[in-house]
Design an enzyme around this catalytic site. Structure first.
Site, mmCIF file in Angstrom:
data_model
loop_
_atom_site.group_PDB
_atom_site.id
_atom_site.type_symbol
_atom_site.label_atom_id
_atom_site.label_comp_id
_atom_site.label_asym_id
_atom_site.label_seq_id
_atom_site.Cartn_x
_atom_site.Cartn_y
_atom_site.Cartn_z
ATOM 1 N N GLY A 15 0.820 -1.215 0.000
ATOM 2 C CA GLY A 15 0.000 0.000 0.000
ATOM 3 C C GLY A 15 0.848 1.257 0.000
ATOM 4 N N VAL A 62 -4.742 -11.366 5.458
ATOM 5 C CA VAL A 62 -4.402 -11.555 6.880
ATOM 6 C C VAL A 62 -5.580 -12.060 7.726
ATOM 7 C CG1 VAL A 62 -2.466 -9.928 6.937
ATOM 8 C CG2 VAL A 62 -4.798 -9.107 7.443
ATOM 9 N N LYS A 94 -13.528 -7.596 9.370
ATOM 10 C CA LYS A 94 -12.789 -8.871 9.475
ATOM 11 C C LYS A 94 -11.288 -8.603 9.409
ATOM 12 C CE LYS A 94 -15.953 -12.144 7.287
ATOM 13 N NZ LYS A 94 -16.155 -12.915 6.049
ATOM 14 N N THR A 95 -10.883 -7.746 8.484
ATOM 15 C CA THR A 95 -9.449 -7.457 8.349
ATOM 16 C C THR A 95 -8.916 -6.838 9.634
ATOM 17 O OG1 THR A 95 -9.552 -7.226 5.958
ATOM 18 C CG2 THR A 95 -7.750 -6.081 7.048
ATOM 19 N N GLY A 105 -1.352 -13.568 17.173
ATOM 20 C CA GLY A 105 -1.029 -14.982 17.412
ATOM 21 C C GLY A 105 0.357 -15.309 16.875
ATOM 22 N N TYR A 148 -14.641 0.700 9.927
ATOM 23 C CA TYR A 148 -13.226 1.078 10.052
ATOM 24 C C TYR A 148 -12.924 1.554 11.473
ATOM 25 C CZ TYR A 148 -8.854 3.560 8.796
ATOM 26 O OH TYR A 148 -7.549 4.010 8.709
ATOM 27 N N LYS A 152 -10.813 -0.654 14.100
ATOM 28 C CA LYS A 152 -9.509 -0.231 14.630
ATOM 29 C C LYS A 152 -9.552 -0.122 16.145
ATOM 30 C CE LYS A 152 -6.832 0.585 10.943
ATOM 31 N NZ LYS A 152 -5.482 0.049 10.711
ATOM 32 N N TYR A 162 -3.554 -8.687 24.474
ATOM 33 C CA TYR A 162 -2.445 -9.639 24.264
ATOM 34 C C TYR A 162 -1.243 -9.234 25.119
ATOM 35 C CZ TYR A 162 -4.022 -12.977 20.750
ATOM 36 O OH TYR A 162 -4.658 -14.019 20.108
#
Ligand code: NAD
Ligand code: UDP
Ligand code: UDP
Length: 315
Positions: A15, A62, A94-95, A105, A148, A152, A162
């Site tokens: 991108g 991804v 989803k992205t 992960g 979006y 985010k 995480y």
């Protein structure tokens, strides 16, 4: 032969921002693994890197798991302009969400350091001005921008969970409007739209009265900020705003582009899109104190370089 500094994964590497980042990391001596599904880009932005033996390209979405061995991950993959992220809003969420889970992960398994390019859109239509990182935002959760914005916001949540749950080394930056060469000419963003129209001598499409504001950061400045964040000490997790605090109305931007290109076609007023934020300006005190970073390229210099790029593209 030089010894590589380490292996870096750049998702969304084909991108606009990703291609500049890949180029910079190769220049700094890293091995670069670029992952992209070309949802909002083509190979053009990275064509010049393909012959570099330290550059590898994988076509991959991804939202599906990815097993590779890396030391650092810059997670950029996500459509970023309203036209692109609203084309398939479910895929956008989803992205942002599944894509982040997979990359986290991967970071957990490899113990790689991972950086998320979040966005000023997490502040929605902000009631606090300029926006500081401790402002929680004003986002419409069911509007056309929500795929979006909320995607985010959830990605940020995942990064911090995480860290708390698995002790990952995370870095979260919130990017404000960034512009420069290699922006997609038809992604509908204001800088590319205005320049492309001006060079074709078509009227600039001004949404609403053009009184809404944005703050525009030139790509080279932003790349410095991304690298500074990745290289910062482990305890610096962000979120940190990265953007240029210079605030301009969209009408002022139109005037600048008109005078710099010499177009005679003027402006055409079109309706303001739903939930379009009224004002946006980053408070970058945190980036200054924690990263020793601030932008250096003034809007007129950055616009000049961007106009040159689009002029060459249309030749
Ligand atoms: P871009 O559209 O040029 O780049 C995004 C890249 O991600 C594209 O190459 C696209 O094909 C890829 N991609 C999208 N979905 C994918 C998927 N599921 N799997 C793999 N690749 C996928 O946009 P950009 O301006 O370079 O934005 C890069 C990042 O920076 C994004 O995360 C965006 O949210 C963030 N950001 C950009 C800005 C800005 O002004 N440019 C502002 C705030 C945040
Ligand atoms: N994952 C991946 N690459 C890896 C490791 C994991 O894509 O190298 C994906 C995996 O498919 C999983 C997600 O990342 O769905 C989250 O991984 P984690 O280990 O956190 O969760 P779990 O596997 O326990 O669900
Ligand atoms: N905009 C405009 N004309 C255009 C494209 C955008 O007036 O051709 C306006 C848009 O309404 C918004 C601002 O410019 O107020 C920035 O839009 P962009 O899509 O570039 O980014 P974002 O809204 O995500 O900041």
């Amino acid at each position: 032969m030089s010894i590589a500094k380490g292996r870096v994964l750049v998702t969304g590497g084909a991108g606009f921002i990703g291609s500049h980042l890949c180029e910079r990391l190769l220049g700094d001596g890293y091995d670069v693994l670029c992952v992209d599904n070309f949802y909002s880009s083509t190979k053009d932005n990275i064509a010049h890197l393909l012959s570099n033996p330290r550059f590898e390209l994988i076509r991959h979405d991804v939202t599906f798991p990815l097993y590779v061995e890396v030391d650092q991950i810059y997670h950029l993959a996500c459509p970023a302009s309203p036209i692109h992220y609203q084309r398939d809003p479910v895929q956008t969420t989803k992205t942002a969400v599944h894509g982040s889970i997979n990359m986290l992960g991967l970071a957990k398994r490899t113990r790689a350091k991972i950086l998320l390019t979040s966005t000023s859109e997490v502040y929605g239509d902000p009631e606090v001005h300029p926006q500081t990182e401790d402002y929680w935002g004003n986002v419409n959760p069911i509007g056309p921008r929500a795929c979006y914005d909320e995607g985010k916001r959830c990605a940020e949540t995942l990064f911090f969970d995480y860290r708390r749950q698995h002790d990952l080394q995370i870095k979260v930056v919130r990017l404000f409007n960034t512009y420069g060469p290699r922006m997609h000419p038809h992604d509908g963003r204001v800088v590319s739209n205005f320049i492309v129209h001006a060079l074709e001598d078509k009227p600039l499409t001004l949404y609403g009265h053009g009184e809404q504001t944005r703050s525009f950061c030139y790509i080279d400045d932003l790349i410095e900020g991304l690298i500074a964040m990745m290289d910062s000490p482990d305890e610096i997790t962000g979120p940190i705003n990265l953007g240029n605090p210079g605030e301009f109305t969209i009408a002022e931007l139109a005037d600048k582009v008109i005078s710099m290109t010499g177009t005679t076609a003027g402006v055409e007023h079109l309706p303001l899109p739903q939930d379009d934020p009224v004002r946006r300006q980053p408070d970058i005190s945190r980036a200054k104190s924690e990263l020793d970073w601030e932008p250096t390229v003034p809007l007129s210099d950055g616009l000049q370089r961007t106009i040159e790029y689009f002029r060459n593209l249309s030749r």
